[in-house]
Design an enzyme around this catalytic site. Structure first.
Site, PDB file in Angstrom:
ATOM      1  N   SER A  24      79.189 -20.769   9.883  1.00 48.03           N
ATOM      2  CA  SER A  24      79.678 -19.562  10.526  1.00 48.03           C
ATOM      3  C   SER A  24      78.637 -19.035  11.483  1.00 48.03           C
ATOM      4  CB  SER A  24      79.999 -18.499   9.496  1.00 48.03           C
ATOM      5  OG  SER A  24      81.298 -18.686   9.053  1.00 48.03           O
ATOM      6  N   HIS A  44      81.384 -11.442  10.279  1.00 47.68           N
ATOM      7  CA  HIS A  44      81.397 -11.563   8.816  1.00 47.68           C
ATOM      8  C   HIS A  44      80.036 -11.987   8.271  1.00 47.68           C
ATOM      9  CE1 HIS A  44      82.485 -15.973   9.143  1.00 47.68           C
ATOM     10  NE2 HIS A  44      81.770 -16.017   8.037  1.00 47.68           N
ATOM     11  N   ASP A  91      85.429 -12.334  15.697  1.00 47.58           N
ATOM     12  CA  ASP A  91      84.398 -12.422  14.654  1.00 47.58           C
ATOM     13  C   ASP A  91      82.996 -12.667  15.236  1.00 47.58           C
ATOM     14  OD1 ASP A  91      83.101 -12.676  12.255  1.00 47.58           O
ATOM     15  OD2 ASP A  91      84.544 -14.061  11.366  1.00 47.58           O
TER      16      ASP A  91
HETATM   17  N1  ARG Z   1      86.677 -17.920   5.965  1.00 51.40           N
HETATM   18  C1  ARG Z   1      85.510 -17.583   6.726  1.00 51.40           C
HETATM   19  C2  ARG Z   1      84.260 -18.083   5.982  1.00 51.40           C
HETATM   20  O1  ARG Z   1      84.371 -18.859   5.098  1.00 51.40           O
HETATM   21  C3  ARG Z   1      85.458 -16.126   7.044  1.00 51.40           C
HETATM   22  C4  ARG Z   1      85.233 -15.207   5.900  1.00 51.40           C
HETATM   23  C5  ARG Z   1      85.163 -13.743   6.216  1.00 51.40           C
HETATM   24  N2  ARG Z   1      86.454 -13.111   6.389  1.00 51.40           N
HETATM   25  C6  ARG Z   1      87.217 -12.568   5.400  1.00 51.40           C
HETATM   26  N3  ARG Z   1      88.383 -12.078   5.707  1.00 51.40           N
HETATM   27  N4  ARG Z   1      86.847 -12.506   4.136  1.00 51.40           N
HETATM   28  O2  ARG Z   1      83.245 -17.491   5.807  1.00 51.40           O
HETATM   29  N1  GLU Z   2      83.488 -18.823   7.421  1.00 48.44           N
HETATM   30  C1  GLU Z   2      82.645 -19.893   7.027  1.00 48.44           C
HETATM   31  C2  GLU Z   2      81.167 -19.495   6.974  1.00 48.44           C
HETATM   32  O1  GLU Z   2      80.856 -18.398   6.626  1.00 48.44           O
HETATM   33  C3  GLU Z   2      82.892 -21.025   7.925  1.00 48.44           C
HETATM   34  C4  GLU Z   2      84.183 -21.577   7.574  1.00 48.44           C
HETATM   35  C5  GLU Z   2      84.026 -22.831   6.795  1.00 48.44           C
HETATM   36  O2  GLU Z   2      83.819 -22.820   5.585  1.00 48.44           O
HETATM   37  O3  GLU Z   2      84.098 -23.856   7.496  1.00 48.44           O
HETATM   38  O4  GLU Z   2      80.272 -20.285   7.154  1.00 48.44           O
END
Ligand code: ARG
Ligand code: GLU
Length: 717
Positions: A652, A92, A228
């Protein structure tokens, strides 16, 4: 001395103030802050293996991802895994770049991408990779000349000048870049010195059905089965130093890279994470939580829902639209879902009440420390004034300004206001902006979004805060926003890329008239002017009162809880978090295991649902139990695990390391019940989610057949 020490230890035991899991610490200070706790939890190396300014250490193997022009605003993290500049981060994190390389013919989003030799790797314009070389406390120098009785403006300008001087001196005679950031609400200042590379190429990415498996449905949720990860390579000039893209650049040879632990992690294993957490606000007062929980989050959630629903509906109908909007909708949906979870967590753990209790304690403490006397009441006064007008700001920022064409038009205000000739380069520049905007633009989506968002804007922003231009349109179209958008999108120059490019080509300032007369441009500039004139001054005068109060509150809290080691809020600087591999109990009578396996992917498989459509090849590997050396003693291939490391957005792709500093996973998410941790961390429920590195290796090896990459890494069995 000894007695005090004993008392301190007893206090720690009794109050449990230093919790192993909470905190994003500064690697350059772990020796004094937390190394003892890390050792207690199982860490086997020394503080200077993690960070050292004079010998190769782990800080040299961590990569902060940024963009050209904003290289210090790290949006993600990565870890170097070979002596040829190969690093691994999240799918991502690379998503926007993979999307940019994707076309109907080469749909890397759907099919994945693998470079089987260096020549196949893809350049990513604008992507930067920074390595943090040195960090130090420069508080004293930055605060030189700052005295109690100065006005805030004078104080700020002295600090600014001192920062510039320190940043300049820190990099003299080097090719490094330096940045001084405030910590602990501006009570301390630390310098970070970076080496920043700008030739970063895409090496490998699994198909979205692996890298984004579970999609937005599973996002922020445990148990998870997302692969991921993605791989990139840093290139450098012939001297191994940063260089602009050139086909002659060579793979970068790093000072340090991570070895990979080829075996399983187990429950309660020690892990630590190094990377660039973006923002946390752990020390806010209750009134600020109220603002976020009761005003900002709910409005943002509602407005984003409208955009997400519209985008998704159109994406389902066309591959072309799906490619254009996949990255956009992922970004919009990500924060949307987090805010929902955040509200739930704040409610469930009664965070406003807990903060109010702390504030009562603080007021008692302040009774004998007069300089802290007014803080809580000042907070309450200021925040209540902010809360009264905060909704309007949301309808501007999450509403009107989120219409894509309106954001796009903002780029034309420079042309519209140009007083001299507009150079050929500027014209070319604008033309390429138009092309890149239109590459990923689908007008029917934007028109519906316009109708929906402007309907909300109209009914929630009082007339006195709306732009005149908009009120006129409302009258003219009798609040029929569909008719309004039909007319605006039909009559504007900006909704027709061909006409627009012809218009920019050979632009002279005489043409500015056309821009100023354009109805969408008029609406855009009306919005900007109305906000700037009617609302911005009110917010500015309220918000500028806060920093000195935040600062004093932080100082007071640290005095009041003098036995607690405070960690500074995340601010996109280099941090370390540590904890243990652990599951949790999300609800009464439910217990979550700490890891998931490939079996769970198969259980979720459903070709009817886009997010759960497992690729054929993966199904075959599973059916044949063709797991290579990537399954564990039980014959299962691990996919993800949860742990107690304190992380946030920006973490991330962060390398997750074991007691010996070997890579066991990549951080990519947090679990739903604990996403309020940016405002309030609870060790019982807050978990970070990582992909097990062996699942990534399994995909690289067995799914992609990229033996070249496996051979390049150093996997310790
Ligand atoms: N929640 C994770 C972060 O904050 C992954 C985001 C990407 N995935 C998604 N399905 N949008 O970045
Ligand atoms: N998916 C998040 C990022 O892009 C990490 C998840 C979080 O916010 O801890 O950094």
């Amino acid at each position: 001395m000894k007695r005090n020490f004993l008392i301190a230890i007893m206090l720690l035991l009794v109050t449990g103030v230093v919790r192993a899991d909470e905190g994003m610490w500064l690697p350059f200070r772990i020796k004094s802050d937390v190394i003892a706790q890390m050792h207690q939890l199982g860490f086997l190396l020394d503080a200077d293996d993690i960070y050292s300014s004079d010998k190769p250490s782990f800080n040299d193997a961590v990569v902060g991802l940024g963009t050209e022009g904003r290289p210090f605003s790290h949006f993600c993290t990565g870890g170097l895994v070979s002596d040829k500049g190969l690093f691994i981060t999240n799918h991502h994190c690379g998503y926007g770049f993979i999307q940019k390389h994707s076309t109907m013919q080469n749909d890397y989003l759907t099919d994945g991408f693998w470079a089987y030799d260096h020549s196949q790797e893809l350049t990513n314009i604008g992507l930067t990779a920074s390595i943090m070389r040195r960090m130090e406390d420069v508080t004293e120098i930055i605060l030189e000349g700052v005295t109690e009785n100065l006005s805030h403006d004078v104080r700020d300008s002295i600090i600014k000048l001192n920062i510039l001087a320190v940043e300049k001196e820190a990099i003299e005679g080097t090719h490094y870049l330096a940045k001084v950031n405030p910590f602990y609400n501006g009570t301390e200042y630390y310098l970070s010195v970076y080496e920043i590379f700008n030739d970063v190429r895409l090496v490998g990415a699994p198909p979205s059905a692996i890298g984004k498996f579970g999609g937005d449905t599973d996002n922020w949720v445990w148990p998870r089965h997302t692969g991921d990860f993605a791989m990139f390579r840093i290139y450098a000039g012939p001297d191994n130093k940063p260089a602009a893209y050139s086909p002659d650049n060579k793979p970068y040879s790093p000072d340090k890279f991570f070895e990979i632990n080829g075996n399983s992690v187990a429950e309660n294993d020690f892990t630590f994470i190094m990377g660039y957490p973006g923002t946390t606000q752990e020390y806010l007062p209750s009134a600020a939580i109220e603002l976020q929980k009761n005003i900002q989050n709910p409005i943002r959630i509602q407005l984003r829902e409208m955009r997400i629903e519209t985008m998704k509906r159109h994406m389902e109908q066309s591959q072309e639209v799906r490619i254009k909007y996949s990255s956009k909708v992922a970004g919009v949906a990500n924060a949307w879902k987090k805010w929902i979870g955040e509200i739930q967590g704040l409610d469930r753990f009664d965070v406003i009440y807990k903060k109010q209790e702390l504030e009562k304690e603080f007021e008692n403490f302040a009774a004998s420390n007069p300089k802290y006397n007014e803080i809580i009441s000042d907070y309450n006064t200021i925040y209540s004034q902010i809360i009264a007008i905060a909704p309007y700001q949301e309808y501007y920022f999450e509403g009107a300004y989120q219409v894509e064409i309106i954001r796009f038009i903002s780029a034309f205000s420079a042309l519209a206001k140009a007083e001299k000739t507009v150079s050929f380069e500027q014209q070319e520049n604008m033309i390429s902006r138009v092309r890149s905007f239109y590459k990923d633009y689908y007008l029917p989506i934007d028109k519906i979004v316009f109708e929906k968002l402007m309907t909300e804007f109209s009914s929630n922003v009082p007339i006195e805060y709306q732009p005149e231009q908009f009120t006129k349109l409302e009258n003219r179209f009798k609040n029929d926003f569909k008719a309004m958008s039909d007319w605006l999108f039909e009559s504007s120059l900006f909704t027709d890329s061909t006409k627009l490019i012809t218009f920019i080509d050979g632009y002279t300032i005489k043409k500015a008239k056309t821009i100023h007369k354009d109805p969408l441009y008029q609406l855009y500039s009306g919005l900007v002017d109305a906000y700037n004139m009617l609302l911005a001054p009110k917010f500015k005068s309220l918000y500028q009162e806060l920093p000195p109060i935040h600062k004093l509150y932080m100082q007071g809290l640290r005095e009041m809880q003098h036995d607690k080691t405070f960690f500074p809020d995340a601010n996109s600087t280099f941090r370390i978090a540590f904890g243990k591999v652990q599951g949790y109990n999300p609800k009464d009578a439910i217990k979550y295991h700490w890891r998931t396996t490939i079996d769970g992917i198969i259980q979720k498989n459903n070709p009817e649902i886009y997010d759960y459509d497992v690729p054929k090849k993966l199904l075959e590997l599973y059916a044949n139990k063709d797991f290579g050396s990537y399954s564990d003693a039980t014959g299962e291939v691990p996919v993800c695990f949860s742990a107690t490391n304190h992380t946030t957005g920006g973490n991330s792709g962060s390398p997750v390391l074991d007691a010996n500093g070997r890579l066991v996973g990549l951080n990519f998410d947090r679990a739903w019940e604990g996403v309020m941790s940016d405002l309030y961390y609870n060790p019982e429920i807050c978990r970070n989610i990582s992909i097990d590195i062996r699942y990534a290796l399994f995909i690289v090896d067995k799914y992609a057949g990229a033996q070249n990459l496996i051979d390049e890494m150093s996997i310790i069995k």
